[in-house]
Design an enzyme around this catalytic site. Structure first.
Site, mmCIF file in Angstrom:
data_model
loop_
_atom_site.group_PDB
_atom_site.id
_atom_site.type_symbol
_atom_site.label_atom_id
_atom_site.label_comp_id
_atom_site.label_asym_id
_atom_site.label_seq_id
_atom_site.Cartn_x
_atom_site.Cartn_y
_atom_site.Cartn_z
ATOM 1 N N ASN A 9 0.876 -1.177 0.000
ATOM 2 C CA ASN A 9 0.000 0.000 0.000
ATOM 3 C C ASN A 9 0.911 1.224 0.000
ATOM 4 O OD1 ASN A 9 -1.769 2.052 0.474
ATOM 5 N ND2 ASN A 9 -2.392 1.371 2.520
ATOM 6 N N TRP A 10 1.020 1.839 -1.166
ATOM 7 C CA TRP A 10 1.970 2.957 -1.306
ATOM 8 C C TRP A 10 1.437 4.242 -0.668
ATOM 9 C CZ3 TRP A 10 3.674 2.404 -7.193
ATOM 10 C CH2 TRP A 10 4.280 1.141 -7.358
ATOM 11 N N LYS A 11 0.176 4.256 -0.297
ATOM 12 C CA LYS A 11 -0.453 5.442 0.308
ATOM 13 C C LYS A 11 -0.221 6.676 -0.588
ATOM 14 C CE LYS A 11 -0.111 3.183 4.748
ATOM 15 N NZ LYS A 11 -0.013 3.274 6.198
ATOM 16 N N HIS A 95 -9.448 1.175 5.040
ATOM 17 C CA HIS A 95 -8.129 1.318 5.678
ATOM 18 C C HIS A 95 -8.258 2.223 6.902
ATOM 19 C CE1 HIS A 95 -3.996 2.486 6.397
ATOM 20 N NE2 HIS A 95 -3.682 1.346 5.821
ATOM 21 N N GLU A 97 -6.596 4.629 7.906
ATOM 22 C CA GLU A 97 -6.437 6.066 7.648
ATOM 23 C C GLU A 97 -7.725 6.645 7.071
ATOM 24 O OE1 GLU A 97 -2.811 5.466 5.519
ATOM 25 O OE2 GLU A 97 -1.941 4.837 7.434
ATOM 26 N N GLU A 167 -5.063 -4.773 10.680
ATOM 27 C CA GLU A 167 -4.062 -3.726 10.849
ATOM 28 C C GLU A 167 -4.318 -2.972 12.151
ATOM 29 O OE1 GLU A 167 -2.226 -2.664 6.742
ATOM 30 O OE2 GLU A 167 -3.852 -1.288 7.169
ATOM 31 N N GLY A 173 2.691 2.572 10.684
ATOM 32 C CA GLY A 173 3.603 3.704 10.509
ATOM 33 C C GLY A 173 4.339 4.113 11.773
ATOM 34 N N SER A 213 3.698 -1.841 10.214
ATOM 35 C CA SER A 213 5.156 -1.860 10.387
ATOM 36 C C SER A 213 5.803 -3.190 10.007
ATOM 37 C CB SER A 213 5.538 -1.458 11.819
ATOM 38 O OG SER A 213 5.117 -0.129 12.082
ATOM 39 N N GLY A 234 3.016 -1.005 4.232
ATOM 40 C CA GLY A 234 3.040 0.423 3.896
ATOM 41 C C GLY A 234 4.450 0.875 3.555
ATOM 42 N N GLY A 235 5.117 1.498 4.511
ATOM 43 C CA GLY A 235 6.427 2.107 4.286
ATOM 44 C C GLY A 235 7.433 1.217 3.571
#
Ligand code: 13P
Length: 254
Positions: A9-11, A95, A97, A167, A173, A213, A234-235
């Site tokens: 997930n590149w956000k 998600h 967010e 999640e 994050g 993470s 993510g990251g």
């Protein structure tokens, strides 16, 4: 037999050139990882370019969000048909967010889930508790409410075409990943919940990813848990080398 599914997930990161380069590198690197399902979820403006970059490879493309209506006066929104049209196979829905920053409710996520299913997109439905909820001992209740709300009216057959991503909000994050046993516990609870709502087969068949993470160092340990079927990253999905290490950890599990 559940397949391991690793999705990035590149956000709201990367530009067009970087997106295409990353997608190309992932497609190349994942070519040997046939036993694992792999997907990348770029910002929606780059979906088309990324889908072209991975065309002919085993890597799927997912959107980070979608709207439930088919078309019309919904400024700024994208329909399931539009996502399919540019080559998406998946849509991340609910998600954390979107739940916490943009105020999405289980009811809205449920409408999106039905719209995605109707269009033959695979929904990746996200659930997860906040730190406050976990510390208050409410994790199981929160997950149950999210599952019941987000998946209301979903049949057993449709459920087999949905991926759940657990999640925990406190792990996203933050660099604080859930301990493998903590992730496993919630994944087992999710299977029990699905078995109660549907039947034992559905409880055992649904792919449940862990997200929060996940990185090249901790992926193997998380994926060693029998009920953790993959990762929503993510990251660490923004660097091909790191993401491909996580894919490799998935291959080792198979
Ligand atoms: P991080 O891997 O950056 O914690 O993000 C997880 C996530 O939200 C994936 O959807």
């Amino acid at each position: 037999m559940r397949r391991i599914f690793i999705a990035g997930n590149w956000k709201m990161n990367l530009n067009r050139t970087e997106s295409v380069a990353l997608a190309t590198a992932v497609a190349k690197g994942a070519a040997e990882a046939k036993s694992v399902d792999v997907a990348v979820c770029p910002p929606s403006v780059y979906l088309d370019a990324v889908a072209q970059a991975v065309r002919g490879s085993s890597v799927g493309v997912g959107a980070q969000n979608m709207y439930f209506e088919a078309q019309g006066a919904f400024t700024g929104e994208l329909s399931a048909a539009m996502l399919l049209d540019v080559g998406c196979r998946y849509a991340i829905l609910g998600h954390s967010e979107r739940r916490h920053v943009l105020g999405e409710s289980d009811e809205l996520i449920n409408k999106k889930t039905h719209a995605a299913l109707a269009a033959s997109l695979t929904p990746i439905v996200c659930v997860g508790e906040t730190l406050e909820q976990r510390e208050a001992g409410r994790t199981a209740d929160v997950i149950r409410t999210q599952v019941e709300g987000s998946l209301a009216g979903v049949s057993a057959e449709q459920m087999l075409g949905i991926v759940i991503a657990y999640e925990p909000v406190w792990a996203i994050g933050t660099g604080k990943t859930a301990a493998p046993a903590q992730a496993e516990e919630v994944h087992v609870d999710l299977r029990k919940l699905l078995a109660q709502r549907y039947n034992a087969e559905v409880g055992q068949a649904v792919v449940i990813q862990y997200g929060g993470s996940v990185n090249a160092k901790n992926a193997a340990e998380l994926l060693s848990q029998p009920n953790v079927d993959g990762a929503l990253v993510g990251g660490a999905s923004l660097k091909a080398e790191d993401f491909l290490s996580i894919v490799q950890a998935g291959v080792s599990r198979t």
